[in-house]
Design an enzyme around this catalytic site. Structure first.
Site: not given
Ligand code: GLU
Length: 459
Positions: A229-232
């Site tokens: 995900s973009k948060r990784d």
């Protein structure tokens, strides 16, 4: 020129991440491989979530990665405008067309797409209401990567909301038809939308393009489980740009997320990837993101940079570092230091730490290394001997310095290593780095003697 027309259709609602870059890359590769056209279309119909910042990030990231588009914003083209927010008229006309053809109707303020088939009312337990089902065969998708996929669509669906805004499925298909897209290459998360898209093509009386849904990117085991995900950490393209990664290394790495050249080669020039890339060659199985492998790829690319280019990259990086100007004061010296570091680092952003002792006399001393080095033999005596012998030594080449150190060791009946470890500690504060002879040569005799003397005096 081939007739292939592909598009990358991002929404400017968030940061530009690895998954988007990979989708853009596969489209670009297919266009370049076939001699076709690569279109950039901005899907910015969601006014609430669009940000100019994210739009610019799309342009910047694609440009940085070298994924040039033939048609789209800034490039122009015969099928524009290429931002959906500017295509309202086109969508209104398309709705009218479906209504006139009896394939769309108004109900409760919204416009619905009408499926063709026998209708019957059933009570839906889940939604707790009566719905109209349409008796139709499943939609069949012949996906170039997934193979045959069937999906049942048995209810009319909204194409324009009651507030007048058209839905994603509708504008996406209208534009793919208008822009004469021949191959839709996108993430597998869109496979479930494709049945609606195929029905819309049918509504417009147009043969659907070829579909190629590319596998998801999963997290590497140390990142956890599931879809990246973009948060990784490591998920955003901006991060690599800020860390001064080489875009060609990132592109090479991304090309391997779901594709391979058919042998086990990994590092390949982009021209060769373009030549070999093809859609049937894309894997069905999910790809795994591996930050270590990406770092390694970057290292391989750094290693092969010509000296001038490496020095340019390093200079650009130091200019942006707090206090980096000190390193840049002497151009010839800076270049020598950078060439020593070039084969030793994984990314440009390691340079400041790796070369710190070349540019300042108050470099940090690793306490653990010091403890170990000082506990072995008689390091102070070795420093004394170095201070006595080195003033007469020739510092003009690594070989000359090595000879001087070996001569000293032989004279004292000791080994090269007895001098190496303590000398390295005294002049660099660590036990790692380039060879001691290269460090001596680049630092120069005066600085080496000064540091050896200061260390001896202070310990
Ligand atoms: N705007 C969609 C997305 O960002 C595009 C989907 C497609 O490529 O058709 O996922």
């Amino acid at each position: 020129m081939s007739h292939v027309r592909v598009r990358f259709a991002p929404s400017p609602t968030g940061f530009f991440h690895i998954g988007s870059a990979r989708t853009a890359l596969f489209n670009w590769l297919y266009a370049r491989h076939t001699g076709g056209v690569f279109i950039l279309r901005i899907e910015d119909t969601d006014k609430e979530r669009n940000r100019d910042q994210f739009l610019n990030l799309i342009y910047d990231s694609l440009t940085w990665l070298g994924l040039d588009w033939d048609e789209g914003p800034k490039a122009g083209g015969a099928f524009g405008p290429y931002r959906q927010s500017e295509r309202g008229e086109i969508y209104r006309a398309a709705v009218q067309k479906l209504v006139a053809a009896g394939r769309a109707y108004e109900k409760d303020g919204a416009i619905w797409f009408k499926l063709l088939g026998e209708r019957h009312e059933v009570y839906d337990e889940h939604r707790k209401k009566t719905v109209t089902k349409v008796g139709v065969p499943p939609v069949v998708i012949q996906d170039l990567i997934r193979g045959r996929v069937e999906r049942v669509e048995d209810e009319d669906f909204v194409i324009v909301r009651s507030d007048g805004s058209p839905v994603f499925h509708f504008v996406n298909v209208v534009d793919d038809i208008a822009m004469k897209v021949t191959h839709i290459i996108r993430g597998e998360d869109h496979l479930s939308n494709t049945s609606k898209h195929v029905l819309l093509y049918d509504g417009f009386g147009v043969k659907p393009p070829a579909f190629a849904h590319i596998p998801l990117i999963l997290k590497s085991p140390e990142m956890g489980q599931g879809k990246m995900s973009k948060r990784d950490k490591g998920a955003l393209i901006e991060e690599y740009q800020q860390r001064h990664f080489l875009p060609e290394a990132l592109v090479n790495y991304l090309s391997l997320l779901g594709w391979n050249p058919g042998d086990n080669r990994e590092k390949m020039p982009i021209a060769e990837i373009v030549q070999l890339f093809d859609l049937p060659g894309v894997n069905q199985s999910n790809a795994k993101f591996d930050g270590k492998k990406l770092g390694h790829m970057n290292m391989l690319y750094l290693l092969e940079q010509p000296a001038d280019r490496f020095a340019d990259l390093a200079r650009e990086y130091f200019r942006q570092q707090p206090g980096g100007f000190a390193a840049l004061a002497d151009e010839a010296y800076f270049r020598e230091v950078m060439l020593l570091a070039q084969p030793k680092i994984k990314s440009i952003d390691e340079l400041a730490a790796y070369t710190v002792y070349f540019f300042a006399d108050d470099f940090p001393i690793d306490a653990k290394v010091k403890e170990k080095v000082m506990a072995k033999g008689d390091p102070k005596a070795r420093l004394d001997e170095l201070l006595a012998a080195l003033p007469a030594a020739d510092f003009s080449s690594d070989a000359a310095i090595e000879e001087a150190l070996k001569r000293l060791a032989t004279e004292k009946g000791l080994g090269f290593g007895d001098y190496q470890a303590v000398a390295r500690l005294a002049v660099t504060g660590t036990n790692a780095g380039p060879s001691i002879t290269a460090i001596f040569r680049v630092l120069g005799k005066e600085r080496v003697l000064r540091r050896l003397g200061a260390f001896l005096a202070g310990n």
